[in-house]
Design a protein around this motif. Structure first.
Motif, PDB file in Angstrom:
ATOM      1  N   LEU A  46       7.915   4.308  26.397  1.00 29.44           N
ATOM      2  CA  LEU A  46       7.395   5.639  26.704  1.00 29.44           C
ATOM      3  C   LEU A  46       6.305   6.092  25.756  1.00 29.44           C
ATOM      4  N   TRP A  47       6.344   5.597  24.481  1.00 30.33           N
ATOM      5  CA  TRP A  47       5.339   6.071  23.513  1.00 30.33           C
ATOM      6  C   TRP A  47       4.592   4.945  22.813  1.00 30.33           C
ATOM      7  N   ASP A  48       4.895   3.707  23.128  1.00 30.48           N
ATOM      8  CA  ASP A  48       4.236   2.559  22.517  1.00 30.48           C
ATOM      9  C   ASP A  48       4.398   2.614  21.003  1.00 30.48           C
ATOM     10  N   THR A  49       3.318   2.811  20.244  1.00 26.32           N
ATOM     11  CA  THR A  49       3.410   2.689  18.780  1.00 26.32           C
ATOM     12  C   THR A  49       3.531   4.021  18.060  1.00 26.32           C
ATOM     13  N   GLU A  50       3.400   5.167  18.753  1.00 22.08           N
ATOM     14  CA  GLU A  50       3.404   6.451  18.067  1.00 22.08           C
ATOM     15  C   GLU A  50       4.360   7.439  18.727  1.00 22.08           C
ATOM     16  N   PRO A  51       5.673   7.203  18.638  1.00 22.01           N
ATOM     17  CA  PRO A  51       6.614   8.173  19.212  1.00 22.01           C
ATOM     18  C   PRO A  51       6.626   9.459  18.403  1.00 22.01           C
ATOM     19  N   PRO A  52       6.846  10.610  19.036  1.00 20.29           N
ATOM     20  CA  PRO A  52       6.901  11.867  18.287  1.00 20.29           C
ATOM     21  C   PRO A  52       8.169  11.943  17.440  1.00 20.29           C
ATOM     22  N   THR A  53       8.212  12.905  16.577  1.00 17.24           N
ATOM     23  CA  THR A  53       9.356  13.058  15.663  1.00 17.24           C
ATOM     24  C   THR A  53      10.667  13.211  16.420  1.00 17.24           C
ATOM     25  N   HIS A  54      10.646  13.953  17.491  1.00 19.04           N
ATOM     26  CA  HIS A  54      11.873  14.234  18.244  1.00 19.04           C
ATOM     27  C   HIS A  54      11.937  13.407  19.523  1.00 19.04           C
ATOM     28  N   SER A  55      11.465  12.174  19.477  1.00 19.22           N
ATOM     29  CA  SER A  55      11.415  11.342  20.687  1.00 19.22           C
ATOM     30  C   SER A  55      12.794  11.130  21.287  1.00 19.22           C
ATOM     31  N   ARG A  56      13.825  10.967  20.450  1.00 19.17           N
ATOM     32  CA  ARG A  56      15.173  10.731  20.978  1.00 19.17           C
ATOM     33  C   ARG A  56      15.657  11.939  21.778  1.00 19.17           C
ATOM     34  N   THR A  57      15.353  13.132  21.274  1.00 22.01           N
ATOM     35  CA  THR A  57      15.746  14.347  21.998  1.00 22.01           C
ATOM     36  C   THR A  57      15.010  14.452  23.331  1.00 22.01           C
ATOM     37  N   VAL A  58      13.712  14.141  23.300  1.00 23.78           N
ATOM     38  CA  VAL A  58      12.925  14.179  24.542  1.00 23.78           C
ATOM     39  C   VAL A  58      13.461  13.157  25.536  1.00 23.78           C
ATOM     40  N   LEU A  59      13.785  11.958  25.041  1.00 29.02           N
ATOM     41  CA  LEU A  59      14.324  10.904  25.905  1.00 29.02           C
ATOM     42  C   LEU A  59      15.642  11.343  26.529  1.00 29.02           C
ATOM     43  N   GLN A  60      16.512  11.952  25.730  1.00 26.71           N
ATOM     44  CA  GLN A  60      17.791  12.436  26.253  1.00 26.71           C
ATOM     45  C   GLN A  60      17.567  13.483  27.341  1.00 26.71           C
ATOM     46  N   GLY A  61      16.557  14.325  27.133  1.00 24.78           N
ATOM     47  CA  GLY A  61      16.246  15.330  28.153  1.00 24.78           C
ATOM     48  C   GLY A  61      15.823  14.699  29.464  1.00 24.78           C
ATOM     49  N   HIS A  62      14.990  13.666  29.388  1.00 23.14           N
ATOM     50  CA  HIS A  62      14.561  12.983  30.622  1.00 23.14           C
ATOM     51  C   HIS A  62      15.743  12.294  31.305  1.00 23.14           C
ATOM     52  N   VAL A  63      16.624  11.680  30.516  1.00 24.58           N
ATOM     53  CA  VAL A  63      17.809  11.040  31.095  1.00 24.58           C
ATOM     54  C   VAL A  63      18.673  12.079  31.803  1.00 24.58           C
ATOM     55  N   SER A  64      18.848  13.221  31.154  1.00 19.18           N
ATOM     56  CA  SER A  64      19.653  14.288  31.744  1.00 19.18           C
ATOM     57  C   SER A  64      19.063  14.774  33.061  1.00 19.18           C
ATOM     58  N   GLN A  65      17.741  14.968  33.080  1.00 15.64           N
ATOM     59  CA  GLN A  65      17.082  15.428  34.310  1.00 15.64           C
ATOM     60  C   GLN A  65      17.191  14.386  35.415  1.00 15.64           C
ATOM     61  N   LEU A  66      17.040  13.123  35.053  1.00 14.69           N
ATOM     62  CA  LEU A  66      17.121  12.047  36.041  1.00 14.69           C
ATOM     63  C   LEU A  66      18.546  11.929  36.578  1.00 14.69           C
ATOM     64  N   ARG A  67      19.514  12.046  35.694  1.00 12.68           N
ATOM     65  CA  ARG A  67      20.917  11.979  36.125  1.00 12.68           C
ATOM     66  C   ARG A  67      21.243  13.145  37.068  1.00 12.68           C
ATOM     67  N   ALA A  68      20.749  14.336  36.732  1.00  7.60           N
ATOM     68  CA  ALA A  68      20.995  15.507  37.585  1.00  7.60           C
ATOM     69  C   ALA A  68      20.365  15.325  38.966  1.00  7.60           C
ATOM     70  N   LEU A  69      19.168  14.739  38.996  1.00  7.49           N
ATOM     71  CA  LEU A  69      18.496  14.508  40.275  1.00  7.49           C
ATOM     72  C   LEU A  69      19.296  13.536  41.141  1.00  7.49           C
ATOM     73  N   LEU A  70      19.774  12.457  40.548  1.00 10.20           N
ATOM     74  CA  LEU A  70      20.565  11.476  41.295  1.00 10.20           C
ATOM     75  C   LEU A  70      21.874  12.089  41.786  1.00 10.20           C
ATOM     76  N   THR A  71      22.489  12.891  40.928  1.00  2.83           N
ATOM     77  CA  THR A  71      23.750  13.539  41.320  1.00  2.83           C
ATOM     78  C   THR A  71      23.525  14.504  42.474  1.00  2.83           C
ATOM     79  N   ALA A  72      22.428  15.268  42.399  1.00  2.00           N
ATOM     80  CA  ALA A  72      22.151  16.261  43.450  1.00  2.00           C
ATOM     81  C   ALA A  72      21.945  15.613  44.810  1.00  2.00           C
TER      82      ALA A  72
END
Length: 881
Positions: A46-72
């Protein structure tokens, strides 16, 4: 994954996946179904060589949104589940649901087939799964680019295998058709070109095969500086060996007798041609280029493509001593499109071929046509083409001739396959419009009314056809003025009708274009008649047509291909819709979808709230959404404050149109909301003529019986009037606003209303009352925990104490305001507070500290494009000097 990364439901609906990084996350999981993919690997993708400081939090947010979409959408019922495994994620699912897996499976089955017929069926099914380049709309990072490249290589191998299977069946024409598409897209891939040459020769197109060799040889030399490799040389030798009549699948054409005819098939020269100097120069650059150049003149109906092409052809007749061929391909006409054989027959006759010597088949005619034009300097004009397939059989042979094509479509296929160079015609500039009117009416008549001529040009959208019809009306009404006709055309209900004369009209020209559209694009065009401005994106179009943004984008792209709308070419995927086209679209749907306007307005309300939250994240929403509000399926995202303000600025005319249309439809609960949500831009561009729009908002707020809306609107209107130095009118609204807010029980509204009233009272030197109002506003903002309004109150208190000569208290309030702001994206207030802080320091004799603060205020104002703040900071710095 074989195209744009997408998820479709069983009935074909595409789910709204959201931003690119969420699509990329899904792509990584789909590339490894039922296998854990680590967070580190996903972060790299998702970020190649320069991930942001809070990349793990952002990634978790995308996973959560994707999971919610599949569930819906009940994905679990299909065996799909997105699970978390410690520091990894896994997408559990049947692999047969992934198109890439199905593709690989079919290709593998084809390799073990029992007959070429079976292989053809399997490979065609496999290739039909592709909708574009693999993993489109994902992040360009190695973990995603490598598998995309591998899938593309497998696809090309499948294409070559399909062509080979066709060859085994003796269907060399089909093999050539399959290979040509890929050879065009990959012109330097020698195995493809070699296979194509052999297929062409074996299908009786030996001349085309040899042409393809020369084309590829030139490309290899120009692009890579190398000669053809062994595969291409062997194919060339084999094609030369297929020259005998018994070695090919169709009879060869006997060499024609020498002919010396110099054809001239051009229609008469257009009269009153004016302007287009830039386009004519561009056409000259293309047509005089090397290697049998193809110029593609594109533009909408009535924009003057044919006139330009024919005018240029007459101007440059001397450059084509061997003649000029012309054919109207009737691509957008009520006349049936002529068959290729009919056009070739006419060309061969014009070139001097006796009727008895003209071959009976299209292949034979084409071969003879290319041999006659090879080595000659001929101009071929192909007018009004609908698609690239119409053009290719009519291209001359050799490198000396040139081809000039006109079309309402962008003909991307011709650009890709034959290196056609586009010359796009847009609306005619104002000066050229005046010149065209002068050429028809006489220059004296136009020069007598220059403003009216410019107004007519604008009403005609700079469309030469519309201008010519307008001029024709004036020639029959010798006493009529340009201004009088402009007044008639200003009536939108009559404009299209007035632009119709005998068998010529703008509506008729547009109708022929619309008639040729595919169904989904035609439905979208009908919806656009209800749009409220000149600009739209896929989200607004989706709201109008009640579809997904992806479906809307597909339809809009097709409309842009047909030049019914104009693609801005910007990342915002915005399109421009000219008035005449919109008016025509409106006539096609007189009983329009009654919910379309409400959907459009609700789309703008939702998008505007997101833009406001991005531009002013510290501020509270200026309203709640109406009770019957319908949430759009998707809206665009804004990266930062400037992005949001740019959207407000770009959509200003459309939002004005939406408010006007909503008022006419009695949607008053939406009108005042549409206006108030623009407050960040109103603050930024306060002197840009907002009063009429705010007065409309106030009228609707009163009709909606909403006290808070009335207070907010009066407060904003009063402040704008105050900035326009209309103090008496400003006071009328500002005095009423606090009491309305108090009755509504809204602390923030009352605080802002009091501050705005105080500003105007200060103009009348009523400083004590102004101080009381702002101090009360500060208490209200604190009670309501509204830090943004607290900052605003401190800013005005600081300014008050500077005005009355108390720099110490000014310094205190400016400092308190700045302490509230570092974590907030409130650039204008920070700039003004820092400026007040610097002025207070200067008043206390701390000059160097003041210079530092004022210099920082100036820097920040310029960074954010805050012109008024920059002016104030510069003025304070000048005082220091």
């Amino acid at each position: 994954m074989l195209g744009s990364v997408a998820v479709a439901t069983e009935d074909g609906e595409l789910l709204a996946l959201g931003p690119v990084k969420r699509r990329s996350l899904l792509a990584m999981l789909l590339l490894h179904p039922n296998q854990p993919v680590t967070v580190d690997r996903l972060t790299e993708a998702l970020w190649d060589t320069e991930p942001p400081t809070h990349s793990r939090t952002v990634l978790q947010g995308h996973v959560s949104q994707l999971r919610a979409l599949l569930t819906a959408h009940a994905a679990r019922a299909y065996g799909i589940e997105l699970a978390t495994l410690e520091s990894a994620y896994v997408l559990r699912m049947p692999e047969t649901l992934v198109d890439a897996h199905r593709f690989e499976e079919l290709v593998q089955l084809a390799r073990g087939r029992r007959s070429p017929g079976d292989a053809v069926l399997l490979l065609r099914e496999a290739l039909a799964l592709w909708q574009g380049p693999a993993l489109t709309d994902t992040v360009a990072s190695p973990p995603l680019e490598a598998p995309a490249h591998a899938l593309e290589e497998l696809r090309l191998s499948a294409v070559e295998a399909l062509a080979a299977a066709y060859g085994e069946l003796g269907e060399h024409g089909k093999a050539a058709a399959v290979l040509r598409t890929e050879a065009v897209a990959h012109p330097l891939r020698e195995p493809l070109s070699a296979a194509l040459m052999l297929a062409l020769a074996r299908s009786g197109q030996r001349s085309d095969a040899l042409d393809w060799f020369q084309r590829t040889r030139r490309l290899l030399a120009d692009e890579l500086g190398v000669d053809p490799g062994p595969q291409l040389i062997d194919a060339h030798t084999a094609v030369l060996g297929l020259g005998a009549p018994d070695a090919v699948d169709s009879p060869t054409v006997a060499e024609p007798e020498p002919v010396a005819a110099v054809p001239d098939m051009l229609p008469r020269r257009p009269r009153g041609f004016a302007g287009r100097s830039a386009e004519l120069a561009a056409l000259t650059r293309v047509v005089t280029g090397p290697h049998s150049p193809i110029a593609l003149v594109t533009g909408g109906a009535g924009v003057g493509k044919t006139a330009l092409a024919v005018h240029w052809s007459y101007e440059h007749a001397a450059e084509f001593p061997d003649g000029r061929l012309f054919a109207d391909l009737c691509g957008y006409s009520d006349t049936p499109t002529p068959q290729t054989t009919v056009v070739l027959h006419e060309f061969l006759l014009a070139l001097g071929v006796p009727v008895r010597r003209i071959p009976d088949t299209e292949a034979g005619m084409g071969s003879l046509y290319r041999s006659l034009t090879a080595g000659r300097r001929i101009l071929v004009v192909l007018d009004n083409a609908r698609n690239s397939e119409q053009i290719r059989p009519l291209l001359p042979g050799g490198d000396a001739s040139a081809t000039l094509v006109t079309s309402r479509d962008r003909l991307g296929g011709l650009v890709a396959s034959d290196a056609a160079r586009p010359v796009r015609l847009g609306e005619l500039p104002a000066d050229d419009c005046a010149a065209l009117l002068g050429a028809v009416l006489g220059e004296d008549r136009v020069q007598a009314e220059p403003e009216a001529a410019r107004h007519l040009a604008a009403l005609c959208d700079g469309l030469p056809l519309a201008l010519r019809i307008t001029a024709a009306r004036l020639t029959t009404r010798t006493n009529a003025t340009l201004a009088a006709l402009a007044t008639e055309l200003a009536d939108e209900q009559r404009r299209l009708g007035l632009m119709n004369i005998e068998d010529t009209g703008v509506a008729a020209a547009l109708g022929l274009t619309v008639h040729q559209l595919p169904e989904h694009a035609r439905r979208m065009f009908h919806s656009l008649g209800l749009h409220t401005g000149p600009r739209l994106d896929r989200y607004a179009a989706a709201a109008l047509a009640d579809c997904t943004p992806d479906h809307a984008w597909s339809a809009l792209d097709r409309l842009a291909d047909a030049h019914l709308i104009v693609d801005s070419g910007l990342p915002s995927d915005a399109y421009t819709l000219h008035d005449l086209v919109r008016l025509y679209a409106r006539t096609l749907a007189p009983q329009a979808d009654p919910g379309a306007l409400t959907r459009l307005v609700d789309h703008y309300l939702h998008t505007g709230l997101i833009a406001t939250a991005t531009a002013e994240p510290s501020s509270q929403p200026c309203f709640t959404l109406p009770a019957a509000y319908r949430r759009p399926s998707a809206v665009r995202e804004f990266e930062n404050r400037q992005d949001a303000l740019s959207w407000f600025e770009a959509e200003r005319a459309t939002l004005l149109g939406a408010a006007t249309a909503a008022a006419a439809a009695q949607l008053h609960d939406r009108v005042w909301r549409l206006v108030l949500l623009q407050w960040p831009l109103i603050v930024w561009r306060v002197r840009d003529g907002w009063v009429p729009l705010l007065e409309q908002a106030l009228e609707s707020a009163e009709l909606d019986h909403d006290l808070d809306a009335q207070s907010r609107t009066r407060a904003l209107l009063g402040w704008v009037l105050h900035e326009e130095e209309r103090y008496a009118e400003a006071l009328e609204h500002l005095r009423a606003a606090p009491e309305l807010a108090h009755r509504a029980g809204d602390l923030t509204s009352e605080a802002i209303a009091r501050i705005n009233l105080a500003l105007t009272l200060a103009r009348y030197d009523e400083h004590e009352q102004a101080l009381e109002l702002v101090t009360h506003a500060l208490d209200l903002a604190r009670q309501g925990r509204d830090r943004s309004t607290e900052m605003l109150a401190h800013q005005h208190l600081a300014r008050h104490f500077l005005r009355v000569g108390d720099p110490r208290q000014a310094l205190e309030h400016a400092s308190l305001g700045l302490e509230l702001g570092p974590s907030l994206d409130a650039a204008p207030r920070r700039v003004l507070l820092r400026t007040a802080y610097g002025e207070a320091l200067a008043g206390l004799g701390r000059t160097e500290e003041a210079r530092v603060q004022l210099t920082e205020a100036l820097r920040e104002a310029k960074t954010h494009g805050f012109e008024e703040g920059a002016t104030a900071a510069e003025a304070a710095l000048t005082e220091l000097a």
